[in-house]
Design a protein around this motif. Structure first.
Motif, PDB file in Angstrom:
ATOM      1  N   TRP A 100      56.790  57.316   8.167  1.00 44.83           N
ATOM      2  CA  TRP A 100      56.620  56.691   6.844  1.00 44.83           C
ATOM      3  C   TRP A 100      55.731  55.489   7.054  1.00 44.83           C
ATOM      4  O   TRP A 100      56.101  54.534   7.736  1.00 44.83           O
ATOM      5  CB  TRP A 100      57.973  56.253   6.290  1.00 44.83           C
ATOM      6  CG  TRP A 100      57.961  55.953   4.810  1.00 44.83           C
ATOM      7  CD1 TRP A 100      58.359  56.807   3.827  1.00 44.83           C
ATOM      8  CD2 TRP A 100      57.552  54.756   4.153  1.00 44.83           C
ATOM      9  NE1 TRP A 100      58.229  56.207   2.596  1.00 44.83           N
ATOM     10  CE2 TRP A 100      57.726  54.931   2.777  1.00 44.83           C
ATOM     11  CE3 TRP A 100      57.050  53.537   4.587  1.00 44.83           C
ATOM     12  CZ2 TRP A 100      57.421  53.958   1.828  1.00 44.83           C
ATOM     13  CZ3 TRP A 100      56.734  52.564   3.660  1.00 44.83           C
ATOM     14  CH2 TRP A 100      56.929  52.786   2.287  1.00 44.83           C
ATOM     15  N   ASN A 101      54.515  55.555   6.510  1.00 44.64           N
ATOM     16  CA  ASN A 101      53.527  54.508   6.721  1.00 44.64           C
ATOM     17  C   ASN A 101      53.152  53.868   5.391  1.00 44.64           C
ATOM     18  O   ASN A 101      52.692  54.568   4.477  1.00 44.64           O
ATOM     19  CB  ASN A 101      52.257  55.110   7.354  1.00 44.64           C
ATOM     20  CG  ASN A 101      52.573  55.835   8.641  1.00 44.64           C
ATOM     21  OD1 ASN A 101      52.765  55.210   9.677  1.00 44.64           O
ATOM     22  ND2 ASN A 101      52.670  57.158   8.581  1.00 44.64           N
ATOM     23  N   ALA A 102      53.363  52.562   5.280  1.00 44.06           N
ATOM     24  CA  ALA A 102      53.004  51.855   4.057  1.00 44.06           C
ATOM     25  C   ALA A 102      51.513  51.977   3.799  1.00 44.06           C
ATOM     26  O   ALA A 102      50.706  51.943   4.727  1.00 44.06           O
ATOM     27  CB  ALA A 102      53.391  50.390   4.169  1.00 44.06           C
ATOM     28  N   GLY A 138      48.431  62.566   5.268  1.00 41.55           N
ATOM     29  CA  GLY A 138      47.364  61.578   5.124  1.00 41.55           C
ATOM     30  C   GLY A 138      47.087  61.132   3.707  1.00 41.55           C
ATOM     31  O   GLY A 138      46.292  60.222   3.496  1.00 41.55           O
ATOM     32  N   THR A 139      47.732  61.756   2.721  1.00 39.49           N
ATOM     33  CA  THR A 139      47.508  61.411   1.314  1.00 39.49           C
ATOM     34  C   THR A 139      48.448  60.290   0.895  1.00 39.49           C
ATOM     35  O   THR A 139      49.667  60.467   0.899  1.00 39.49           O
ATOM     36  CB  THR A 139      47.741  62.641   0.406  1.00 39.49           C
ATOM     37  OG1 THR A 139      46.887  63.707   0.819  1.00 39.49           O
ATOM     38  CG2 THR A 139      47.470  62.299  -1.050  1.00 39.49           C
ATOM     39  N   ALA A 140      47.892  59.140   0.530  1.00 40.08           N
ATOM     40  CA  ALA A 140      48.717  58.024   0.043  1.00 40.08           C
ATOM     41  C   ALA A 140      49.300  58.411  -1.308  1.00 40.08           C
ATOM     42  O   ALA A 140      48.588  58.924  -2.181  1.00 40.08           O
ATOM     43  CB  ALA A 140      47.879  56.759  -0.080  1.00 40.08           C
ATOM     44  N   HIS A 141      50.614  58.183  -1.478  1.00 44.29           N
ATOM     45  CA  HIS A 141      51.260  58.543  -2.734  1.00 44.29           C
ATOM     46  C   HIS A 141      52.391  57.583  -3.085  1.00 44.29           C
ATOM     47  O   HIS A 141      52.938  56.919  -2.213  1.00 44.29           O
ATOM     48  CB  HIS A 141      51.768  59.997  -2.710  1.00 44.29           C
ATOM     49  CG  HIS A 141      52.665  60.332  -1.566  1.00 44.29           C
ATOM     50  ND1 HIS A 141      52.220  60.437  -0.265  1.00 44.29           N
ATOM     51  CD2 HIS A 141      53.992  60.596  -1.521  1.00 44.29           C
ATOM     52  CE1 HIS A 141      53.225  60.762   0.524  1.00 44.29           C
ATOM     53  NE2 HIS A 141      54.330  60.851  -0.210  1.00 44.29           N
ATOM     54  N   LEU A 142      52.674  57.503  -4.372  1.00 49.98           N
ATOM     55  CA  LEU A 142      53.744  56.678  -4.913  1.00 49.98           C
ATOM     56  C   LEU A 142      54.611  57.586  -5.770  1.00 49.98           C
ATOM     57  O   LEU A 142      54.097  58.373  -6.565  1.00 49.98           O
ATOM     58  CB  LEU A 142      53.170  55.546  -5.777  1.00 49.98           C
ATOM     59  CG  LEU A 142      54.211  54.668  -6.457  1.00 49.98           C
ATOM     60  CD1 LEU A 142      53.866  53.208  -6.250  1.00 49.98           C
ATOM     61  CD2 LEU A 142      54.294  54.965  -7.935  1.00 49.98           C
ATOM     62  N   ILE A 143      55.922  57.492  -5.596  1.00 50.22           N
ATOM     63  CA  ILE A 143      56.873  58.332  -6.320  1.00 50.22           C
ATOM     64  C   ILE A 143      57.655  57.439  -7.269  1.00 50.22           C
ATOM     65  O   ILE A 143      58.127  56.368  -6.863  1.00 50.22           O
ATOM     66  CB  ILE A 143      57.843  59.023  -5.330  1.00 50.22           C
ATOM     67  CG1 ILE A 143      57.067  59.765  -4.233  1.00 50.22           C
ATOM     68  CG2 ILE A 143      58.814  59.938  -6.059  1.00 50.22           C
ATOM     69  CD1 ILE A 143      56.089  60.786  -4.720  1.00 50.22           C
ATOM     70  N   ALA A 144      57.822  57.863  -8.525  1.00 51.84           N
ATOM     71  CA  ALA A 144      58.543  57.038  -9.496  1.00 51.84           C
ATOM     72  C   ALA A 144      59.360  57.908 -10.436  1.00 51.84           C
ATOM     73  O   ALA A 144      59.012  59.063 -10.705  1.00 51.84           O
ATOM     74  CB  ALA A 144      57.557  56.206 -10.310  1.00 51.84           C
ATOM     75  N   THR A 152      61.137  53.184  -7.821  1.00 54.12           N
ATOM     76  CA  THR A 152      59.975  53.817  -7.206  1.00 54.12           C
ATOM     77  C   THR A 152      60.150  53.878  -5.694  1.00 54.12           C
ATOM     78  O   THR A 152      60.912  53.111  -5.107  1.00 54.12           O
ATOM     79  CB  THR A 152      58.663  53.044  -7.491  1.00 54.12           C
ATOM     80  OG1 THR A 152      58.740  51.757  -6.883  1.00 54.12           O
ATOM     81  CG2 THR A 152      58.395  52.912  -8.972  1.00 54.12           C
ATOM     82  N   ILE A 153      59.421  54.783  -5.090  1.00 56.60           N
ATOM     83  CA  ILE A 153      59.226  54.818  -3.645  1.00 56.60           C
ATOM     84  C   ILE A 153      57.785  54.363  -3.470  1.00 56.60           C
ATOM     85  O   ILE A 153      56.860  55.024  -3.957  1.00 56.60           O
ATOM     86  CB  ILE A 153      59.461  56.233  -3.072  1.00 56.60           C
ATOM     87  CG1 ILE A 153      60.918  56.659  -3.333  1.00 56.60           C
ATOM     88  CG2 ILE A 153      59.119  56.267  -1.583  1.00 56.60           C
ATOM     89  CD1 ILE A 153      61.222  58.097  -2.976  1.00 56.60           C
ATOM     90  N   PRO A 154      57.567  53.198  -2.831  1.00 60.34           N
ATOM     91  CA  PRO A 154      56.235  52.578  -2.818  1.00 60.34           C
ATOM     92  C   PRO A 154      55.163  53.433  -2.149  1.00 60.34           C
ATOM     93  O   PRO A 154      55.449  54.408  -1.467  1.00 60.34           O
ATOM     94  CB  PRO A 154      56.453  51.271  -2.072  1.00 60.34           C
ATOM     95  CG  PRO A 154      57.818  51.295  -1.515  1.00 60.34           C
ATOM     96  CD  PRO A 154      58.552  52.455  -2.084  1.00 60.34           C
ATOM     97  N   TRP A 155      53.912  52.997  -2.341  1.00 63.73           N
ATOM     98  CA  TRP A 155      52.768  53.688  -1.755  1.00 63.73           C
ATOM     99  C   TRP A 155      52.969  53.865  -0.254  1.00 63.73           C
ATOM    100  O   TRP A 155      53.285  52.908   0.461  1.00 63.73           O
ATOM    101  CB  TRP A 155      51.484  52.893  -1.994  1.00 63.73           C
ATOM    102  CG  TRP A 155      50.989  52.973  -3.389  1.00 63.73           C
ATOM    103  CD1 TRP A 155      51.122  52.022  -4.361  1.00 63.73           C
ATOM    104  CD2 TRP A 155      50.277  54.059  -3.984  1.00 63.73           C
ATOM    105  NE1 TRP A 155      50.549  52.458  -5.521  1.00 63.73           N
ATOM    106  CE2 TRP A 155      50.016  53.709  -5.322  1.00 63.73           C
ATOM    107  CE3 TRP A 155      49.843  55.295  -3.512  1.00 63.73           C
ATOM    108  CZ2 TRP A 155      49.330  54.544  -6.193  1.00 63.73           C
ATOM    109  CZ3 TRP A 155      49.162  56.130  -4.384  1.00 63.73           C
ATOM    110  CH2 TRP A 155      48.906  55.758  -5.705  1.00 63.73           C
ATOM    111  N   HIS A 156      52.793  55.102   0.194  1.00 63.54           N
ATOM    112  CA  HIS A 156      52.944  55.422   1.608  1.00 63.54           C
ATOM    113  C   HIS A 156      52.240  56.745   1.897  1.00 63.54           C
ATOM    114  O   HIS A 156      51.776  57.427   0.988  1.00 63.54           O
ATOM    115  CB  HIS A 156      54.424  55.521   1.984  1.00 63.54           C
ATOM    116  CG  HIS A 156      55.126  56.677   1.354  1.00 63.54           C
ATOM    117  ND1 HIS A 156      55.499  56.707   0.026  1.00 63.54           N
ATOM    118  CD2 HIS A 156      55.514  57.874   1.870  1.00 63.54           C
ATOM    119  CE1 HIS A 156      56.094  57.852  -0.245  1.00 63.54           C
ATOM    120  NE2 HIS A 156      56.107  58.586   0.857  1.00 63.54           N
TER     121      HIS A 156
END
Length: 108
Positions: free
Chosen positions: A104-106, A78-84, A34-38
């Motif tokens: 890239w903002n956690a 501005g939309t927080a997203h997680l990629i998997a 995954t690419i964590p929430w950011h």
């Protein structure tokens, strides 16, 4: 555009184009990666699936979108997203980011 080291590890990232306000990369996620929430303050993410299944989750609105080969999705600034990786094989996708300064903002 400053070089930013990713705070996560994935199978592969290949830079195709990198400018001051746009970048294009090909990502490969192994099963379970995954690419964590950011979120990004200024740039829009455009995802284009080349191989496998990509899962994109957002918090506002709460949504998980599963994409297959040939499908695409856009995430606005501005939309927080997680990629998997949404499947059991490698997932490969093109990510076009821009127009705007990359960050890239956690998003914990």
């Amino acid at each position: 555009m400053a070089f930013i080291t990713a705070p996560y590890k994935i199978k592969n990232v290949e830079t195709v184009v990198k400018g001051t306000d746009v970048q294009v990369r090909v990502f490969t996620l192994a099963p379970g990666e995954t690419i964590p929430w950011h979120f990004h303050r200024d740039s829009t993410d455009y995802y284009f699936v080349l191989e496998g299944f990509l899962s994109i989750s957002t918090r506002e609105p709460v949504l998980t979108r599963k994409l297959s080969i040939g499908q695409r999705h856009k995430i606005t600034p501005g939309t927080a997203h997680l990629i998997a990786n949404g499947g059991e094989e490698d997932c490969r996708f093109v990510l076009v980011q821009g127009v705007g300064a990359y960050d890239w903002n956690a998003a914990e």
